[in-house]
Design a protein around this motif. Structure first.
Motif, PDB file in Angstrom:
ATOM      1  N   ALA A 140     -41.018  33.891  17.930  1.00 34.16           N
ATOM      2  CA  ALA A 140     -39.831  33.884  18.802  1.00 34.16           C
ATOM      3  C   ALA A 140     -39.960  33.153  20.142  1.00 34.16           C
ATOM      4  N   ALA A 141     -40.942  32.634  20.517  1.00 32.99           N
ATOM      5  CA  ALA A 141     -41.252  31.718  21.761  1.00 32.99           C
ATOM      6  C   ALA A 141     -40.849  30.455  21.240  1.00 32.99           C
ATOM      7  N   THR A 142     -40.923  30.008  20.322  1.00 24.06           N
ATOM      8  CA  THR A 142     -40.822  28.639  19.570  1.00 24.06           C
ATOM      9  C   THR A 142     -39.156  28.074  20.390  1.00 24.06           C
ATOM     10  N   LYS A 143     -39.170  26.748  21.012  1.00 19.29           N
ATOM     11  CA  LYS A 143     -37.996  26.347  21.735  1.00 19.29           C
ATOM     12  C   LYS A 143     -37.754  24.937  21.131  1.00 19.29           C
ATOM     13  N   GLN A 144     -38.428  24.445  20.436  1.00 25.03           N
ATOM     14  CA  GLN A 144     -38.377  23.191  19.679  1.00 25.03           C
ATOM     15  C   GLN A 144     -38.056  23.285  18.098  1.00 25.03           C
ATOM     16  N   LEU A 145     -37.046  23.015  17.604  1.00 25.43           N
ATOM     17  CA  LEU A 145     -36.784  23.171  16.044  1.00 25.43           C
ATOM     18  C   LEU A 145     -36.032  21.686  15.546  1.00 25.43           C
ATOM     19  N   GLU A 146     -36.353  21.892  14.142  1.00 27.38           N
ATOM     20  CA  GLU A 146     -35.642  20.751  13.613  1.00 27.38           C
ATOM     21  C   GLU A 146     -34.495  21.331  12.737  1.00 27.38           C
ATOM     22  N   GLY A 147     -33.270  20.486  12.703  1.00 27.16           N
ATOM     23  CA  GLY A 147     -32.150  21.073  12.164  1.00 27.16           C
ATOM     24  C   GLY A 147     -31.420  20.113  11.263  1.00 27.16           C
ATOM     25  N   ALA A 148     -30.237  20.255  10.559  1.00 25.78           N
ATOM     26  CA  ALA A 148     -29.561  19.238   9.852  1.00 25.78           C
ATOM     27  C   ALA A 148     -28.278  19.567  10.111  1.00 25.78           C
ATOM     28  N   ALA A 149     -27.052  18.686  10.057  1.00 23.06           N
ATOM     29  CA  ALA A 149     -25.860  18.810   9.946  1.00 23.06           C
ATOM     30  C   ALA A 149     -25.020  18.282   8.816  1.00 23.06           C
ATOM     31  N   THR A 150     -23.991  18.862   8.555  1.00 22.74           N
ATOM     32  CA  THR A 150     -23.155  18.190   7.253  1.00 22.74           C
ATOM     33  C   THR A 150     -22.513  17.047   7.883  1.00 22.74           C
ATOM     34  N   VAL A 151     -22.227  16.177   6.960  1.00 27.09           N
ATOM     35  CA  VAL A 151     -21.533  14.766   7.476  1.00 27.09           C
ATOM     36  C   VAL A 151     -20.311  15.006   8.111  1.00 27.09           C
ATOM     37  N   ALA A 152     -19.373  16.216   7.822  1.00 26.16           N
ATOM     38  CA  ALA A 152     -18.248  16.385   8.739  1.00 26.16           C
ATOM     39  C   ALA A 152     -18.597  16.812  10.012  1.00 26.16           C
ATOM     40  N   THR A 153     -19.872  17.714  10.108  1.00 25.37           N
ATOM     41  CA  THR A 153     -20.082  18.083  11.463  1.00 25.37           C
ATOM     42  C   THR A 153     -20.636  16.973  12.146  1.00 25.37           C
ATOM     43  N   ALA A 154     -21.241  16.148  11.709  1.00 23.43           N
ATOM     44  CA  ALA A 154     -21.957  14.866  12.435  1.00 23.43           C
ATOM     45  C   ALA A 154     -20.870  14.087  12.831  1.00 23.43           C
ATOM     46  N   ARG A 155     -19.737  13.807  12.127  1.00 25.34           N
ATOM     47  CA  ARG A 155     -18.753  12.983  12.546  1.00 25.34           C
ATOM     48  C   ARG A 155     -17.969  13.593  13.719  1.00 25.34           C
ATOM     49  N   ALA A 156     -17.749  14.793  13.462  1.00 20.39           N
ATOM     50  CA  ALA A 156     -16.903  15.482  14.791  1.00 20.39           C
ATOM     51  C   ALA A 156     -17.529  15.660  15.746  1.00 20.39           C
ATOM     52  N   LEU A 157     -18.823  15.931  15.773  1.00 23.52           N
ATOM     53  CA  LEU A 157     -19.463  16.221  17.054  1.00 23.52           C
ATOM     54  C   LEU A 157     -20.372  15.013  17.517  1.00 23.52           C
ATOM     55  N   ARG A 158     -20.296  13.870  16.976  1.00 27.77           N
ATOM     56  CA  ARG A 158     -20.833  12.723  17.227  1.00 27.77           C
ATOM     57  C   ARG A 158     -22.374  12.826  17.194  1.00 27.77           C
ATOM     58  N   LEU A 159     -22.924  13.544  16.156  1.00 23.50           N
ATOM     59  CA  LEU A 159     -24.346  13.612  15.872  1.00 23.50           C
ATOM     60  C   LEU A 159     -25.040  12.678  14.878  1.00 23.50           C
ATOM     61  N   GLY A 160     -26.126  12.319  15.057  1.00 25.17           N
ATOM     62  CA  GLY A 160     -26.799  11.163  14.231  1.00 25.17           C
ATOM     63  C   GLY A 160     -28.391  11.869  14.337  1.00 25.17           C
ATOM     64  N   VAL A 161     -28.938  11.139  13.135  1.00 30.07           N
ATOM     65  CA  VAL A 161     -30.419  11.481  13.092  1.00 30.07           C
ATOM     66  C   VAL A 161     -31.262  11.007  14.479  1.00 30.07           C
ATOM     67  N   GLY A 162     -31.873  12.163  14.865  1.00 27.28           N
ATOM     68  CA  GLY A 162     -32.617  11.880  16.154  1.00 27.28           C
ATOM     69  C   GLY A 162     -31.942  12.701  17.347  1.00 27.28           C
ATOM     70  N   SER A 163     -30.694  13.085  16.992  1.00 24.53           N
ATOM     71  CA  SER A 163     -29.953  13.520  18.278  1.00 24.53           C
ATOM     72  C   SER A 163     -30.808  14.947  18.494  1.00 24.53           C
ATOM     73  N   VAL A 164     -30.494  15.262  19.790  1.00 28.32           N
ATOM     74  CA  VAL A 164     -31.050  16.699  20.240  1.00 28.32           C
ATOM     75  C   VAL A 164     -29.955  17.452  21.096  1.00 28.32           C
ATOM     76  N   VAL A 165     -29.678  18.803  20.423  1.00 24.52           N
ATOM     77  CA  VAL A 165     -28.783  19.482  20.956  1.00 24.52           C
ATOM     78  C   VAL A 165     -29.497  20.644  21.698  1.00 24.52           C
ATOM     79  N   HIS A 166     -28.896  20.851  22.946  1.00 24.95           N
ATOM     80  CA  HIS A 166     -29.579  22.049  23.619  1.00 24.95           C
ATOM     81  C   HIS A 166     -28.743  23.122  23.743  1.00 24.95           C
ATOM     82  N   PHE A 167     -29.258  24.326  23.869  1.00 24.02           N
ATOM     83  CA  PHE A 167     -28.556  25.782  23.956  1.00 24.02           C
ATOM     84  C   PHE A 167     -29.233  26.336  25.141  1.00 24.02           C
TER      85      PHE A 167
END
Length: 925
Positions: free
Chosen positions: A173-200
């Motif tokens: 529960a204390a982990t703050k660094q994770l890996e994730g994936a995005a679909t092609v449509a999500t990556a195109r709309a949100l301008r995501l690419g391999v290596g992008s880091v999204v913070h919450f």
């Protein structure tokens, strides 16, 4: 005499059944074919209904969005009364997988899950905000994300860039660094690419959660349950805040590895374990619908939910929209079933009458034989038993073959209704001959008795029976008219039996009234110089072929054919109208929502396409504010061409001068409005604010429909009276043979982002439900079977009197009757019955259609869904049952033509055989 000689003599006597079958083999073969065909229809009809209803159920479930059909079992995050390690273990893949397998095994019959498209994992119930400034913000609002650690991503996605995410070490529960994936449509709309880091954002200003994108994936089956149970997992979308004006932001999802689920416990987004069970409709049948509905209700809030909670936790809840899909299917099935049953009951009734006519024909042919047996002491039981044996030897194997053929022809259906249908045909086929013989020969009869309809005086028993049937039929029809089809059960049966009841009433009335015109016509015919007219009328009155059974068979067959043809015609008309309302013309060219103005030259390009006749350009502005409140769809048109289009299509025709600009520089524009808009605006001039500027309008005419926007409140004005910026947004094209490919090529060449909707393509979209197509096939088969049985009934009625007619012609030829006069005699003799059946069939069919029209729901049979906005309501108006002239007249004329052809053929055949041959036959009449 010794016992051995007695046994030899008994063996020397040929068995009765074998002797009778060898005496008339072709009659036995014909009877067997009739029983086989009737048994096949009786067995195939319920199987066909079962089959298409089952296919409809499966298609409705499989075709509905998974977000509506999936069974989603959710549980709140592990309680805070547990230790942190226990909470983390509760959301790890092993624990969730164990629950998943237990839940799949605990599903009650007939609920079955498709394990390949079912999914489980942990997701954030509340969305989390992406705080990175480089993320797109349409109205300066940051995007919201759903984080989902869903199992088995590798089996349902193809990696396009990078790799699948993974947990390199144990996640807590204390982990703050994770890996994730995005679909092609999500990556195109949100301008995501391999290596992008999204913070919450983190808790109370703590360390934010960071998700590094390691892969861009493409769903393998994006419309299946794994991805579409929660569509945001595959496709992002724009959401709006409840502000005025609304402010939009992106809503998307990131996919985490299943081992990363414990990290979601460290967020404020209320992590939620879930198990999404995609239904498997492959094994469902129509019989499972009531039980399936009950089981789903129990899973949502009943004993079955308690069983699932033993595996998923005491606070787990199951939600699904599958019951709404089943309710929609049941509603359509219940609307279509009474209409289809009309065809089944009508064909069943006429088949039963034809079988009864067959027994009557055989009884009449063997009348002398049976009378001789009775005069020599034959008992009714003995004669009936022998005749039953004759019929059973033929009917049993023929009916069994018919049922087997039906089972082989129609798969995936219950066997019991087919067996019951075949058994009913068998019982009827075996019973008709013995019953006819017992009724006609219950007392020994004198040979040579007349069967003169014109002078017949029916007995009291027959009169009482006919009156009883008449009262019951009239009472049933009156009850149907008062109650309609809104009630269940008996109301539906009344609807289905109405053609048979009306045909029964008409047959009883016509048989009673039939002698009157014969008597009236025979009197003046006596004074004619020739004898053919008087003889034909006298023969028509005496012939036993004019009895109630042939007439009843013809009336029911013609009524069923007329009703079935009218249903098919009504369905076709409703689809034509719905397609027209969806497009407003033969072709409609516009941008989505009619929002973009047409580029210059597009109207010329469309006019040059193959098959295009006339093109009308209009400007459509939706949600235009009225000064009196509310909104309206404003349509700017060219008065002459648009009025011509509305008149040709029959959609709110109006004179072009209704929109003509007023004289004298009056700034008020004349307008044509829908009834609701006209009521709100009144007759005084009103100012309206449009996208092109302010205008003042005055209502000049009111119409309920218009081609450009047939399903909405509209206001038509002259486009020339709008401000200069009011460019057209839509083209409405007409043509007898539009070339879709050429038209689309012309539109693409003139501008992008414009679509072409063809009326013909919209029409084909309505017939996508197996319930609809199956019901239409049933009706087509019913029309064909009704026509076949009508022909057979007519042939049987004429065949019954065939030998007597042949002998009559032979005798009259010896008295000087010419061949031409003989043909006229037989034709005129058959004409009264044919005219009676044809006229009665048309009248009964017309009456039945008008009787059932208020209670027949053709909209559900014709329209599975309206393909265009606003097309449904207008199509409902055109989906009523109406009498179809072709369905009424063509079968009736066919009866008259067939009767004349049979009479002519019989006269030709009698002329070839010669008089001497016929007079040697020993005719006693």
């Amino acid at each position: 005499m010794s016992s051995g000689r007695l046994r030899e003599r008994e063996r020397a006597v040929a068995p009765w059944v074998r002797t009778r079958l060898r005496t008339a083999p072709w009659a036995a073969v014909a009877f067997g074919v009739l029983v086989l065909v009737t048994a096949f229809l009786a067995a195939a009809l319920p199987r066909a209904v079962d089959a298409y209803e089952t296919r409809g159920l499966r298609q409705d479930i499989a075709g509905a969005p998974p977000s509506r059909t999936v069974l989603e079992l959710t549980a709140p995050q592990p309680g805070f009364g547990m230790s942190r390690s226990e909470r983390e273990e509760a959301v790890r893949p092993a624990a969730l997988a164990a629950v998943h397998h237990k839940v799949l095994a605990a599903l009650p019959d007939p609920v079955r899950a498709d394990a390949r498209q079912s999914a489980y994992g942990v997701r954030t119930f509340e969305t989390v905000t992406g705080t990175d400034p480089w993320l797109p913000r349409p109205d300066a609002v940051p995007p919201e994300f759903t984080l989902a650690a869903q199992a088995d991503l590798a089996a349902h996605a193809t990696v396009r860039k990078g790799r699948l995410p993974a947990a390199r070490s144990e996640v807590t529960a204390a982990t703050k660094q994770l890996e994730g994936a995005a679909t092609v449509a999500t990556a195109r709309a949100l301008r995501l690419g391999v290596g992008s880091v999204v913070h919450f954002g983190g808790k109370a200003g703590g360390v934010p959660l960071a998700v590094r994108i390691t892969g861009i994936v493409e769903p393998r089956q994006p419309e299946a349950g794994y991805w579409s149970a929660e569509p945001v997992l595959r496709t992002p979308g724009l959401a709006a805040l409840p502000t005025r004006p609304p402010m939009h932001y992106w809503s998307a999802a990131l996919l985490l590895p299943p081992e990363a689920a414990p990290a979601l416990l460290g967020t404020l987004a209320q992590p939620q374990p879930y198990w999404r069970l995609a239904p498997d409709p492959g094994s469902l049948t129509v019989r499972d619908v009531p039980v399936l509905t009950e089981r789903i209700a129990s899973l949502e809030n009943g004993p079955e939910l308690l069983r699932l909670r033993k595996s998923a936790g005491e606070t787990a809840a199951l939600t699904t929209g599958l019951e709404t899909v089943l309710a929609s299917y049941t509603s359509m099935r219940e609307a279509i079933a009474p209409v289809v049953a009309v065809a089944g009951i009508g064909i069943g009734a006429v088949a039963a009458v034809v079988l009864a006519m067959t027994g009557g024909l055989v009884t009449a042919r063997r009348s002398a034989e049976l009378a001789l047996l009775r005069s020599r002491g034959g008992s009714l039981t003995g004669i009936g038993g022998r005749l039953l044996g004759e019929s059973a030897v033929i009917a049993l194997p023929a009916a069994a073959a018919g049922v087997l053929l039906a089972v082989a022809a129609v798969a995936e259906a219950r066997p019991l209704p087919a067996v019951l249908g075949g058994a009913a045909v068998t019982v009827l086929a075996c019973a008709v001959l013995p019953v006819w013989a017992v009724v006609r020969h219950r007392r020994p009869r004198a040979q040579g008795g007349r069967d003169d309809l014109a002078d017949a005086r029916p007995g009291r028993r027959r009169t009482v029976a006919e009156l009883t049937l008449l009262v019951l039929s009239v009472g049933a029809v009156v009850a149907l008219r008062r109650r309609g089809t809104s009630g269940a059960g008996s109301g539906d049966h009344l609807v289905s039996a109405a053609p048979v009841l009306v045909g029964l009433i008409a047959a009883l009335v016509l048989v009673r009234l039939y002698p009157l015109p014969l008597r009236w016509a025979a009197r003046p015919a006596r004074r004619l110089r020739g004898a053919v007219g008087f003889l034909s009328l006298a023969r028509a009155g005496r012939s036993s072929a004019t009895g109630a059974l042939p007439l009843l068979a013809l009336l029911i067959a013609l009524t069923t054919a007329a009703f079935g043809g009218s249903v098919l015609a009504g369905v076709s008309d409703a689809r034509d109208r719905a397609a027209l309302l969806a497009t407003g013309a033969d072709a409609r060219i516009s941008a989505p929502g009619d929002l973009a103005a047409l580029p210059a030259g597009m109207d010329r390009a469309v006019r040059g396409a193959t098959g295009v006749g006339e093109v009308t350009a209009v400007r459509i502005e939706r949600n235009t504010d009225l000064s009196s409140g509310g909104s309206v769809t404003l349509v700017g048109v060219e008065p002459e061409s648009y009025a011509r289009l509305a008149g040709e299509l029959g959609l709110g025709a109006f004179p072009a001068d209704a929109l003509t600009a007023p004289e004298g520089g009056d700034p008020v524009l004349n307008a044509v409005a829908s009834p609701g808009v006209a009521e709100r605006l009144g007759t005084a001039p009103r100012q309206i604010t449009t996208l092109a500027g302010d205008i003042t309008v005055r209502i000049a005419a009111v119409r309920s429909r218009t081609p450009a926007v047939p399903g909405a409140g509209f206001l038509l004005v002259d486009r020339a009276g709008l401000p200069e910026r009011a460019a057209p947004t839509t083209l409405l094209a007409t043509g007898d043979a539009l070339d879709a490919q050429a038209l689309r090529a012309a539109v693409r060449g003139a501008g992008k982002d414009f679509s072409v909707r063809l009326r013909s393509e919209e029409r084909s979209a309505f017939r996508d439900s197996p319930l609809q197509s199956g019901a239409e096939r049933i009706y087509s088969a019913a029309v064909a079977a009704g026509a076949g049985y009508a022909v057979l009934a007519l042939l049987l009625s004429l065949l019954q009197s065939g030998p007597e007619r042949t002998v009559l012609l032979a005798r009259l030829r010896t008295m000087g009757l010419t061949t031409r006069q003989g043909r006229r005699l037989l034709g005129l003799e058959a004409l009264p019955q044919a005219l009676l059946a044809a006229t009665g069939g048309m009248l009964v069919g017309w009456a039945t259609i008008h009787l059932l029209a208020p209670g027949v729901d053709l909209a559900r049979l014709a329209l599975a869904a309206a393909p265009g906005p606003g097309s449904g309501a207008g199509a409902m108006e055109g989906a009523s049952l109406r009498a179809d002239a072709w369905s009424l007249t063509v079968p009736a004329l066919g009866v008259v033509v067939l009767a004349g052809a049979v009479a002519a053929g019989q006269a030709w055949w009698a002329g070839r055989r010669g008089s001497i041959t016929e007079l040697r036959a020993g005719e006693t009449r």
